[in-house]
Design an enzyme around this catalytic site. Sequence first.
Site, PDB file in Angstrom:
ATOM      1  N   GLU A 183       0.752  -1.248  -0.305  1.00 45.57           N
ATOM      2  CA  GLU A 183       0.045   0.034  -0.267  1.00 45.57           C
ATOM      3  C   GLU A 183       0.792   1.148   0.088  1.00 45.57           C
ATOM      4  O   GLU A 183       0.763   2.134   0.918  1.00 45.57           O
ATOM      5  CB  GLU A 183      -0.979  -0.017   1.193  1.00 45.57           C
ATOM      6  CG  GLU A 183      -1.869  -1.121   1.359  1.00 45.57           C
ATOM      7  CD  GLU A 183      -3.029  -0.891   2.155  1.00 45.57           C
ATOM      8  OE1 GLU A 183      -4.216  -1.393   2.055  1.00 45.57           O
ATOM      9  OE2 GLU A 183      -2.729  -0.559   3.243  1.00 45.57           O
ATOM     10  N   GLU A 377      -5.755  -7.955  -1.123  1.00 43.74           N
ATOM     11  CA  GLU A 377      -6.343  -7.682   0.226  1.00 43.74           C
ATOM     12  C   GLU A 377      -7.594  -7.383  -0.065  1.00 43.74           C
ATOM     13  O   GLU A 377      -8.146  -6.471  -0.831  1.00 43.74           O
ATOM     14  CB  GLU A 377      -5.712  -6.575   1.021  1.00 43.74           C
ATOM     15  CG  GLU A 377      -4.482  -7.035   1.594  1.00 43.74           C
ATOM     16  CD  GLU A 377      -4.106  -5.883   2.419  1.00 43.74           C
ATOM     17  OE1 GLU A 377      -4.766  -5.123   3.234  1.00 43.74           O
ATOM     18  OE2 GLU A 377      -2.588  -5.721   2.612  1.00 43.74           O
TER      19      GLU A 377
END
Length: 478
Positions: A183, A377
């Site tokens: 991320e 995710e």
Amino acid sequence: MKPFQFPKGFLWGGATAANQIEGGFGEGNKGLNIADVLPGGKERLAVLQTPGFNFEIDREKYSYPNHEAIDFYHRYKEDIALFAEMGFKVFRMSIAWTRIFPNGNELEANEEGLAFYDRVFDELHKYGIEPVVTISHYEMPLNLVKEYGGWRSREVVTFFERYVNAIFNRYKNKVKYWMTFNEINSGFVMPIQGLGFAIQKEEDKYQPTFQAFHHQFVASAIAVKACHEIIPDAKIGCMILYAPVYSFDSNPENVMYALQEERLFNYFCADVQVRGEYPAFINRYFEEHQIELDIQEGDLELIKEGTVDYIGFSYYMSRTEKKEKTELEKSQGNLIGGVKNPFLKASDWGWEIDPMGLRISLNQLYDRYRVPLFVVENGLGAYDKVEEDGSINDDYRIDFLREHIKAMGEAIKDGVNLMGYTSWGCIDLVSASSGEFSKRYGYIYVDKHDDGSGTLERKKKKSFFWYKDVIASNGEKL
Ligand code: BGP
């Protein structure tokens, strides 16, 4: 009509990160990292977002759940056997940089750390599960944070290069799927975890944030090139936090604002890592915020040469934006900001649930970049209850996952090239934003609680059996 199945070879599995599952604090010569100094409990997010965080452990004031986590360090065999029972094709995990280079700046890698991941990879391969490895997931060595200011410093690029070379050379026969920074764009909202430094009180965040991003882009390009050289048959991706931004209404002011937020948050990092160049829109932003990057000779060429093979991304929620927000509207927004979307319900942690948003994200990303996508995710953090007979009936989680998997199926029908799906926290783990155990994502329950109690015993939830069928039927049986 024939029932829809996911493409042959679709990579079904689950996702974790070293600091959220391993524990093994200080074992095997592991050094301290950022996650080791993050307090547990709901106040974690506030602590992280307050300027001036000091990176010290204060046991009188806080607990540190990541130190023991769910003890994957000692229990990986049992856990991997459970993943295999569900039929996982892949398992997403990360390597803790501090197991390999305890202080981040040593010249030689730590053999005990390297040997630990050899054992984990071998165990996965025993069952035919391919590891998908994140190189850096929110856990920079603390020494690099304290001595160098994390990714503020150019020197850290050299240490990262040493780290990636060590792991690519060691695991070249065992790992074929890699990702650079978890991320990466989370650095905008969580600089401590994403960029390895705290914004200081009174400091303007823009300059250090973008300089740190630049260093990460250079480091990412170095990693991609090294990976292609050392493991020619491997694929290496970037990893972004993707949350499509909707305009609150059709007021063009709001539409433009939503577009700007979307480009900056969702696309800025991916544009550099996938297209290999800074996007045009960022120049105006740099000017308006007086950002002047220190770009060294050769950096831009390197970034151009080191573009990723695929985009890994997390998807939990969408975000709805409005240019002018009242204080009340601001407080009702999502984790990553915005205002409340009247069409969506939220999880117990206020994350808005939006399966269609995943289909939208997949389409947007594929339209823009035309490289394979990988949902690495996605999941529902929820409170689970163990019934008297020991069962855990997490139908709410099954509903959430089912709708998101359906949305992926629709996106594939729309023409998107999707490699796989690793739902987040396939086994309960420590939450990244709140340091809680009670925010559970798993198919596998772990008896561990926010007050530190619990036997660490593993139990299969109802969703365990459901996901096993999903995988066995390649997405047909939802
Ligand atoms: C992502 C992180 C993960 C993970 C997940 C869920 O941002 O990459 O590390 O934890 O979100 O978030 P949380 O744990 O805060 O519920």
